[in-house]
Design an enzyme around this catalytic site. Structure first.
Site, PDB file in Angstrom:
ATOM      1  N   CYS A  18       1.513  30.131 -36.475  1.00 24.77           N
ATOM      2  CA  CYS A  18       0.650  31.243 -36.116  1.00 24.77           C
ATOM      3  C   CYS A  18       0.177  32.029 -37.322  1.00 24.77           C
ATOM      4  CB  CYS A  18       1.335  32.188 -35.120  1.00 24.77           C
ATOM      5  SG  CYS A  18       2.835  32.926 -35.734  1.00 24.77           S
ATOM      6  N   GLY A  44      -3.161  28.318 -36.442  1.00 24.88           N
ATOM      7  CA  GLY A  44      -2.848  28.163 -35.030  1.00 24.88           C
ATOM      8  C   GLY A  44      -4.109  28.030 -34.206  1.00 24.88           C
ATOM      9  N   ASN A 123       4.935  36.112 -36.724  1.00 29.79           N
ATOM     10  CA  ASN A 123       4.756  34.824 -37.398  1.00 29.79           C
ATOM     11  C   ASN A 123       6.106  34.395 -37.940  1.00 29.79           C
ATOM     12  OD1 ASN A 123       3.278  33.845 -40.583  1.00 29.79           O
ATOM     13  ND2 ASN A 123       3.913  32.577 -38.883  1.00 29.79           N
ATOM     14  N   GLY A 124       6.618  33.257 -37.469  1.00 27.08           N
ATOM     15  CA  GLY A 124       7.917  32.778 -37.934  1.00 27.08           C
ATOM     16  C   GLY A 124       8.705  32.193 -36.782  1.00 27.08           C
ATOM     17  N   TYR A 264       0.436  23.117 -48.218  1.00 28.92           N
ATOM     18  CA  TYR A 264      -0.409  22.724 -47.090  1.00 28.92           C
ATOM     19  C   TYR A 264      -0.864  23.869 -46.196  1.00 28.92           C
ATOM     20  CZ  TYR A 264      -1.751  20.353 -42.724  1.00 28.92           C
ATOM     21  OH  TYR A 264      -2.426  19.930 -41.605  1.00 28.92           O
TER      22      TYR A 264
END
Length: 496
Positions: A18, A44, A123-124, A264
């Site tokens: 996300c 996301g 986020n995580g 990436y």
């Protein structure tokens, strides 16, 4: 509307789950958030949501499946999100119901407390979410989603602190794993990173009194915001109109930022730790050329993620660079219902070989990673079918041999090619003339650590390569996951 279907090509890639974005002190904050989320779409593509606050209309929210551009550019949606304060989230699930996501799993989540409402986006990945969820349910909490992130709202509800920022501190002290959280009340925008700073979060400024929080700097660029700084590991910022207050709810710590963000996840036009992501990836290619030289006629990237590393490899090796594989830019991640015939076409739906360039050449293919290896094998077949004399793979990351539990969608370890084969066995299985990965030290040099990796105290989280997890993945251990021997001892020593 049902969640879209991922293309078969994407099943052999690691996915960040996300991106988050928040804005305060700007007119039509939800429009700023929508633009920011559009810039973060790569993090996301499954679903997105925005919550906004306006004194005359209160809190309002919109949650949708699919792309930001298809949902949050429509006037009939954006008109329902007025106000100068808003936060948003784009999702690719790593926890919860991945295959059958419900709209209730889409963030931001909202809770109404006696001192007012609060929306939270995360986020995580929370590595003790299962234990927390059991405890909260036993004490009467009623969960509305399958997401680990909802635990934060319930923990806040049970705090006895008198304001929302303090309740959030209470809640996050119970949470383990990796998190960059943004939240909003009626008057405040809040940003927090876990004590290791595994996931990113940056602060930007808009105009005289406006501020934004975002997962990456590329999301600041799209709205013309000025980059101020990164939120530091273990830091909480509370932003009111024109003012930023900072605190350290988790005490001092040594950061372990996710090194795969450099490889990436992040967009190449973002800046991380003062370094250009593009330049880091180009430098990985330079390191690869030094570590694994080869005689060849052409260096080709596997687009798009292999492109900067391929440029670096070509520049360092002196081998000409060429676009031997062309990506269908209009494919996206949605497609027709994937029948068996369509699935068998595999990567050909997304990538096509430039036959006139490839024929008769000794080709070096540069890609960012090898996960299951199925895509690498299919790309090799395409290159051979196009008449290449030789095919050599160079991979811009070390072998991915361990799953990530900190916010990345990784296959189980038994499905990771590098967990089950030696590099030579991988070469034979893929069917290429040579296969080489950048070393872990080479990767560290590329991100600016001239002496390479500090094995006693790694500068980054590189667990997907090394198996050295900075935080014990308790939920996974409960399910029978086996860590690398000595890992728990090392974690305890680091904590001390």
């Amino acid at each position: 509307m049902q969640p879209f279907l991922a293309h078969p090509f994407d099943s052999d890639r690691l996915h960040e789950e996300c991106g988050v974005f928040g804005a305060i002190g700007v007119a039509d904050a939800s429009s700023f958030v929508a633009l920011g989320l559009h810039a973060l779409q790569h993090r996301g593509q499954e679903a997105g949501g925005i919550v906004a606050f306006d004194p005359d209309h209160g809190f309002n929210s919109a949650h949708r499946f699919g792309y930001v551009r298809d949902n949050f550019t429509k006037a009939d949606v954006m008109d329902t999100l007025p106000g100068s304060l808003a936060i948003g989230h784009v999702r690719y699930s790593t926890a919860g119901s991945k295959a059958a996501t419900a709209i209730r799993d889409v963030q931001p989540f909202f809770g109404e407390f006696h001192m007012g409402g609060c929306a939270v986006a995360h986020n995580g990945n929370i590595t003790n979410a299962a234990a927390l969820r059991r405890e909260l349910i036993e004490r009467g909490s009623i969960f509305q989603s399958s997401s680990d992130s909802e635990c934060i709202i319930h923990l806040m509800a049970r705090s006895i602190q008198r304001n929302i920022p303090e309740r959030m501190k209470d809640a996050l002290r119970r949470v383990e794993g990796a998190f960059s959280v943004i939240a909003m009340t009626r008057t405040k925008l809040i940003g927090v990173r876990d004590s290791l700073g595994v996931r990113p979060l940056v602060l930007g400024k808009v105009g005289d009194d406006g501020f934004v929080l975002a997962s990456e700097t590329c999301a600041l660029d799209i709205i013309g915001a000025e980059f101020v700084r990164e939120i530091e590991p273990g830091e909480m910022v509370v932003i009111t109109k024109g003012k930023v207050e900072s605190s350290r709810p988790f005490g001092p710590s040594t950061g372990r930022f996710c090194i795969f963000e450099h490889v990436y996840f992040s967009r190449p036009d973002s800046i991380i730790g003062g370094r250009s992501v593009y330049e880091t990836r180009r430098q990985i290619g330079v390191e690869l050329a030094r570590e694994a030289p080869i005689e060849a006629d052409l260096v080709c990237p596997v687009p798009d993620s292999g492109t900067p590393a391929a440029i670096g490899f070509a520049q360092e090796s002196g081998i000409p660079y060429g676009m031997g594989i062309i990506r269908n830019q209009y494919m996206g991640r949605t497609f027709i219902e994937p029948t068996d015939q369509i699935r068998n076409m595999g990567v050909r739906l997304k990538l096509n070989v430039n036959r006139a360039l490839i024929r008769g050449k000794r080709v070096v293919l540069v890609d960012d990673s090898v996960v299951r290896g199925t895509t690498s094998r299919k790309i090799k077949d395409m290159i051979i079918d196009a008449g290449a004399a030789e095919v050599h793979f160079r991979i811009a990351s070390p072998p991915t041999a361990w799953p990530c539990f900190y916010g990345v969608d990784t296959p189980d370890r038994e499905k990771l090619l590098a967990a089950n084969m030696t590099p030579e066995e991988m070469r034979e299985w893929i069917g290429v003339d040579s296969l080489s990965f950048v070393s872990l030290d080479g990767l560290y040099r590329a991100v600016g650590e001239a002496k390479g990796r500090n094995d006693k105290c790694p500068q980054y989280c590189d667990a997907c390569f090394s198996g050295d997890y900075p935080v014990a993945p308790f939920d996974q251990l409960e399910r029978g996951f086996s860590m690398k021997p000595g890992s728990e001892t090392a974690m305890n020593e680091a904590a001390e």
